[in-house]
Design a protein around this motif. Sequence first.
Motif: not given
Length: 180
Positions: A87-92, A94-105
Amino acid sequence: MARKSLSDLLKQEVKAQSQPEVKAEIPPAPEPTPEASIPEPTADLAQLKAQLDNIKAALQAEKSQGEKLKEQLQQLNDRQRQEKKAQEKVKQLEQSLKQEQARVKKLQNEVQLVEKLQTELTEEKNLVGKLYSKIQDLEEDLTPPTSAALTTLPRAMPARYVAPKQPPTHLSDEDIGWFD
């Protein structure tokens, strides 16, 4: 909380299974009566040994069942720890995915800006090309028509002007007008 209730249930189950068997196998002690003060040693002793053996076997079975339950509890705890780590790894992730999505945008916005600037640049290049062609057209209109006589005259002239030889620059005192 789930661990507490599960472990409590396991403990209760072990107690419930061990207590009825032990209580059921041990008969209540008869009250000593004067007539029965001399027990038959062989029959009672054999019966007590049999009961003791039954109790020992039941105790051994309960111990083995308790060990199995401990192993299952340990496995359950291990699984819960693994689940927490996952679960902790999934949270991490998800956070990195959000960061990457922000970079992509952000990069998409930059790409749109670059495309817009490129279109503006091509438009300006086209405009500069049109202006340059108009300037050339105007220059052609402003230049007077040349006659055949004018075209032959410049060709006869030397390519560059050559100045005559200059006198020497060394001057004597007499030339300067010095007198003592």
